[in-house]
Design a protein around this motif. Structure first.
Motif, mmCIF file in Angstrom:
data_model
loop_
_atom_site.group_PDB
_atom_site.id
_atom_site.type_symbol
_atom_site.label_atom_id
_atom_site.label_comp_id
_atom_site.label_asym_id
_atom_site.label_seq_id
_atom_site.Cartn_x
_atom_site.Cartn_y
_atom_site.Cartn_z
ATOM 1 N N SER A 117 0.933 -1.139 0.003
ATOM 2 C CA SER A 117 -0.015 0.013 -0.058
ATOM 3 C C SER A 117 0.724 1.091 -0.091
ATOM 4 O O SER A 117 2.099 1.266 0.345
ATOM 5 C CB SER A 117 -0.845 0.151 1.071
ATOM 6 O OG SER A 117 -0.315 0.268 2.412
ATOM 7 N N SER A 118 0.174 2.359 -0.200
ATOM 8 C CA SER A 118 0.949 3.671 -0.421
ATOM 9 C C SER A 118 1.639 3.850 0.948
ATOM 10 O O SER A 118 2.470 4.641 1.191
ATOM 11 C CB SER A 118 0.206 4.762 -0.760
ATOM 12 O OG SER A 118 -1.014 4.917 -0.031
ATOM 13 N N GLU A 119 0.730 3.521 2.248
ATOM 14 C CA GLU A 119 1.340 3.612 3.514
ATOM 15 C C GLU A 119 2.469 2.980 3.834
ATOM 16 O O GLU A 119 3.328 3.606 4.601
ATOM 17 C CB GLU A 119 0.126 3.361 4.362
ATOM 18 C CG GLU A 119 -1.222 4.437 4.339
ATOM 19 C CD GLU A 119 -2.036 4.045 3.328
ATOM 20 O OE1 GLU A 119 -1.863 3.121 2.491
ATOM 21 O OE2 GLU A 119 -3.088 4.968 3.045
ATOM 22 N N GLU A 120 2.511 1.841 3.225
ATOM 23 C CA GLU A 120 3.735 0.802 3.590
ATOM 24 C C GLU A 120 4.752 1.452 2.736
ATOM 25 O O GLU A 120 5.915 1.308 3.304
ATOM 26 C CB GLU A 120 3.127 -0.761 3.043
ATOM 27 C CG GLU A 120 2.352 -1.199 4.200
ATOM 28 C CD GLU A 120 1.997 -2.758 3.290
ATOM 29 O OE1 GLU A 120 1.938 -3.540 4.087
ATOM 30 O OE2 GLU A 120 1.425 -2.608 2.226
ATOM 31 N N ARG A 121 4.508 2.102 1.760
ATOM 32 C CA ARG A 121 5.918 2.488 0.971
ATOM 33 C C ARG A 121 6.322 3.863 1.402
ATOM 34 O O ARG A 121 7.383 4.460 0.815
ATOM 35 C CB ARG A 121 5.487 2.537 -0.573
ATOM 36 C CG ARG A 121 5.039 1.264 -0.981
ATOM 37 C CD ARG A 121 5.040 1.141 -2.531
ATOM 38 N NE ARG A 121 4.279 2.335 -3.286
ATOM 39 C CZ ARG A 121 3.088 2.384 -3.614
ATOM 40 N NH1 ARG A 121 2.386 1.140 -3.386
ATOM 41 N NH2 ARG A 121 2.439 3.479 -3.906
ATOM 42 N N ALA A 122 5.589 4.488 2.293
ATOM 43 C CA ALA A 122 5.916 6.088 2.646
ATOM 44 C C ALA A 122 7.287 6.287 2.890
ATOM 45 O O ALA A 122 7.836 6.942 2.542
ATOM 46 C CB ALA A 122 4.812 6.421 3.551
ATOM 47 N N GLN A 123 7.917 5.445 3.893
ATOM 48 C CA GLN A 123 9.108 5.523 4.387
ATOM 49 C C GLN A 123 10.233 5.531 3.225
ATOM 50 O O GLN A 123 11.230 5.855 3.408
ATOM 51 C CB GLN A 123 9.565 4.425 5.402
ATOM 52 C CG GLN A 123 9.032 4.859 6.684
ATOM 53 C CD GLN A 123 9.325 3.934 7.938
ATOM 54 O OE1 GLN A 123 8.542 2.794 7.982
ATOM 55 N NE2 GLN A 123 10.301 4.369 8.572
ATOM 56 N N ILE A 124 9.821 4.982 2.163
ATOM 57 C CA ILE A 124 10.900 4.436 0.915
ATOM 58 C C ILE A 124 10.661 5.198 -0.105
ATOM 59 O O ILE A 124 11.442 5.237 -1.155
ATOM 60 C CB ILE A 124 11.008 3.076 0.724
ATOM 61 C CG1 ILE A 124 9.811 2.396 0.159
ATOM 62 C CG2 ILE A 124 11.357 2.067 1.872
ATOM 63 C CD1 ILE A 124 9.838 1.068 -0.499
ATOM 64 N N LYS A 125 9.378 6.163 -0.223
ATOM 65 C CA LYS A 125 8.926 6.779 -1.450
ATOM 66 C C LYS A 125 10.118 7.557 -1.930
ATOM 67 O O LYS A 125 10.639 8.596 -1.191
ATOM 68 C CB LYS A 125 7.775 7.513 -1.156
ATOM 69 C CG LYS A 125 7.162 8.016 -2.491
ATOM 70 C CD LYS A 125 5.760 8.732 -2.349
ATOM 71 C CE LYS A 125 5.311 9.440 -3.334
ATOM 72 N NZ LYS A 125 3.991 10.048 -3.067
ATOM 73 N N GLY A 126 10.431 7.763 -3.188
ATOM 74 C CA GLY A 126 11.365 8.555 -3.823
ATOM 75 C C GLY A 126 12.932 8.582 -3.354
ATOM 76 O O GLY A 126 13.793 9.291 -3.630
ATOM 77 N N LYS A 127 13.297 7.388 -2.474
ATOM 78 C CA LYS A 127 14.645 7.103 -2.129
ATOM 79 C C LYS A 127 15.170 5.990 -2.692
ATOM 80 O O LYS A 127 14.951 4.779 -2.315
ATOM 81 C CB LYS A 127 14.657 6.836 -0.547
ATOM 82 C CG LYS A 127 14.287 8.164 0.161
ATOM 83 C CD LYS A 127 14.392 8.027 1.819
ATOM 84 C CE LYS A 127 13.617 9.078 2.437
ATOM 85 N NZ LYS A 127 13.359 8.812 3.863
#
Length: 521
Positions: free
Chosen positions: A412-422
Motif C-alpha cells: 500500500s502507499s502507506e507501507e511505501r511511505a518510508q521509502i518513497k522517492g529514495k
C-alpha cells in the motif's frame, strides 16, 4: 517557448522546415517537452509505443504448454556443491589491537550495490592499517539524487556487533576531528585527503601511502574509494573479513526487512479467487488457524531484475525497437552525457547483439523465461527502477506473465511511505525480496546482478545467468521457430543456473565467493 511554438505553427512558409523543427526540439530538449509530450505528433515520437521486436516468437510463446516434468526441474533446489559458508566466523590471524593507528574515513559514490562493496573494502583497509573506521559516508547519488545515509539503509548496531572482534568501528569522529567533513575536502587540497588511491590497490600500497598520514595526522580520508582494493594477493584473513562484512554484517534496517517480509509473504500466499486482495495476508499474521494452512500451500516465485533505464539503454548503443525517434533520442543522450566516449556506438546493432553486449529488453527476458519453461501461472516479482518506455515497454512481458508484481502492486502507499522517492531504500527492498526468492534472474549484467549472484552462491540458491552472446545470436535469427529457439535456450543454460564457480584471478570475491569466503564440506 509558447511564443516560439505559435510562430512555428502559424507560419505557412517553409512548412517542411518548421515541421522538422517541431519534431526535433523534443528530442534535443526532452526535459522541456515531457509535461506535454502527449500533444506531439506520434509518428516520430520517442514516447511512441514500441512494437514487439520478435513477434513470431512472442506469438508462439503466448501459446506455450510446458510439461509437469519440466516445471518440476525448474523449481528443483540446487544440490549441495561441496562448499559451505564459513565467513561468519572470526578467522582473522591477529587479535584486535588495543592501539589504533588513527581514524579512516571513506566517501562512497555509486548506487546501493556499489556502495555495499565499498563498505566491505573499507573494513578490510582499516584492518590492514590497524585503524579505526568511521561508519562510511554515502555520497548523494547524482543520478537518483538520494541522500540516504548508512544508518538509513543498514542496521548499524548489527554491523558494529558483528565486527566487534575483528576491527574498531565508531559511528562518528571524536570532537577533535570535527573539521574533517565532506565539505572541508571539497573546497581545497587537504593534506589528510587521499585522492590518488589506484583502482584495485594492493595492501602494500595502503601501508606505504596511507599509514604515514595516520601516523602524522591521526586521520586519513579516502575519496574516491569505490573499487580501491585488489581482489588478488590479499592475506586470507583480509579476504575472509570482506566476505564476513558482505554476507553477515550488512543487514538492512528493520523497516526495510519488515516490508520485504510482507512482500515475500504476499508472493508466496496470494489471495484466492474468491477472496478480496489482502485478506489472506491479514489472516497469515493474526489468525493461527489459517497460518498453518497457508504454510502448507506456500507458492514459489521468481525475481526478475530488470534494469532498463534510459541511461543504460543509451550507453549500450543498441536498437530496442522504438523506431527512428528513439534512436535519435538515445544518440543525443549519449552525446550530451558522455560526449562521444561510448565505444559501443562504433558498432552496428547486429555486431553488438552477436557479441552479447545488448541488455535484454522486457520482451526478450520474457521470451527467455518462457523458453526455459516458466508458464503463465508463474509468480514474477519485478525488481526495477523506472523502465525506459514505461508500461508500453513492459506490456509484452506482462502478457507472457500476467501474475507479475512489483512494490507498487504488492504494498500500500502507506507501507511505501518510508521509502518513497529514495532510490537506495527502494533498491534495498528489491535486494531483500531477491534474496528470499526461489529463483533470481537479471536482464543485464551490472552491480545488482553481480552482488546477487555472489550472495545467492554463498547460500547455494538458484540464480539463472543469461547467456547474452547466445541470446543475441538467437534473436538476430528471424527465421527461428519456437521449438528451435526453446531447445537452443535450454541447452545453452543447463550450466548457468547456480552451479558454483571458483573465483579466477582479477574476479570479484563479491560475485565469486569460493574459495575465499567458503570452506570445503
Amino acid at each position: 517557448m509558447r511564443q516560439q511554438s505559435r510562430s512555428l505553427s502559424n507560419s505557412n512558409r517553409g512548412g517542411a522546415m518548421a515541421a522538422a523543427i517541431v519534431l526535433l526540439l523534443p528530442l534535443l530538449f526532452p526535459s522541456l517537452f515531457t509535461p506535454f509530450s502527449h500533444a506531439l505528433p506520434s509518428a516520430l515520437s520517442e514516447w511512441n509505443t514500441p512494437k514487439p521486436m520478435h513477434s513470431r516468437l512472442l506469438k508462439s510463446a503466448l501459446q506455450r504448454e510446458n510439461s509437469d516434468e519440466q516445471q518440476a526441474d525448474l523449481w528443483m533446489p540446487l544440490p549441495r556443491q561441496q562448499w559451505k559458508t564459513c565467513a561468519q566466523h572470526s578467522l582473522t590471524s591477529t587479535e584486535l589491537s588495543e592501539k589504533s593507528q588513527g581514524y579512516i574515513q571513506v566517501f562512497l559514490d555509486g548506487g546501493l550495490n556499489q556502495q555495499r562493496m565499498g563498505i566491505c573494502d573499507a573494513v578490510a583497509v582499516a584492518k590492514i592499517l590497524n585503524a579505526t573506521l568511521i561508519v562510511p559516508y554515502l555520497e548523494v547519488n547524482p543520478v537518483w539524487q538520494d541522500s540516504s545515509t548508512f544508518m538509513d539503509i543498514f542496521d548499524v548496531d548489527h554491523f558494529l556487533d558483528t565486527l566487534k572482534d575483528d576491527i574498531s568501528i565508531v559511528r562518528e569522529l571524536p570532537d577533535e576531528y570535527f573539521w574533517s567533513t565532506r565539505e572541508y575536502y571539497a573546497t581545497a587540497i587537504r593534506a589528510t585527503r587521499v585522492k590518488t588511491a589506484p583502482v584495485h590497490a594492493s595492501a602494500n600500497w595502503y601501508l606505504e601511502n596511507v599509514l604515514p598520514l595516520l601516523q602524522s595526522y591521526g586521520i586519513a580520508a579516502i575519496a574516491p574509494f569505490s573499487h580501491r582494493l585488489d581482489f588478488d594477493n590479499m592475506p586470507a584473513d583480509i579476504q575472509r573479513l570482506r566476505c564476513k562484512v558482505n554476507f553477515h554484517a550488512l543487514v538492512f534496517v528493520p523497516h526495510i526487512r519488515a516490508l520485504g517480509d510482507a512482500l515475500v509473504s504476499r508472493l508466496r500466499y496470494p489471495p484466492g479467487p474468491s477472496e478480496a486482495a489482502g485478506t489472506n495476508y491479514i489472516r497469515e499474521f493474526t489468525n493461527p488457524k489459517y497460518k498453518y494452512k497457508y504454510k502448507q500451500e506456500a507458492g514459489k516465485f521468481v525475481v526478475l531484475h530488470l534494469r532498463f533505464d534510459k541511461d543504460m539503454a543509451a550507453h549500450s548503443a543498441c536498437d530496442f525497437g522504438g523506431g527512428k525517434a528513439e534512436k535519435m533520442a538515445l544518440a543525443k543522450y549519449r552525446q550530451v552525457i558522455w560526449q562521444g566516449r561510448v565505444l559501443n556506438s562504433q558498432f552496428t546493432d547486429e555486431e553488438l547483439r552477436s557479441q552479447g553486449r545488448c541488455p535484454l529488453t522486457p520482451e526478450e527476458i520474457g521470451l527467455l523465461l518462457a523458453a526455459l519453461g516458466f508458464d503463465n501461472t508463474t509468480r514474477l516479482y519485478l525488481a526495477s527502477h523506472k523502465v525506459y518506455g514505461g508500461e508500453a515497454r513492459i506490456s509484452t512481458l506482462r502478457s507472457l506473465f500476467p501474475l507479475m508484481e512489483d512494490k507498487k502492486t504488492l504494498a500500500s502507499s502507506e507501507e511505501r511511505a518510508q521509502i518513497k522517492g529514495k532510490a537506495s531504500l527502494l533498491a534495498a527492498v528489491d535486494y531483500y525480496v531477491s534474496m528470499h526468492s526461489d529463483i533470481f534472474i537479471s536482464a543485464s549484467p551490472g552491480n545488482m546482478h553481480n552482488a546477487m549472484v555472489g550472495h545467492r552462491t554463498y547460500h547455494n540458491m538458484k540464480t539463472i545467468r543469461p547467456n547474452m552472446a547466445l541470446l543475441g545470436q538467437l534473436f538476430l535469427n528471424k527465421s527461428l521457430t519456437w521449438p528451435e529457439f526453446q531447445e537452443a535456450v535450454i541447452q545453452g543454460h543447463i550450466s548457468r543456473q547456480g552451479q558454483l564457480r571458483l573465483r579466477k584471478s582479477e574476479q570479484s570475491i563479491y560475485t565469486y565467493p569460493a574459495p575465499d569466503c567458503m570452506c570445503k564440506v
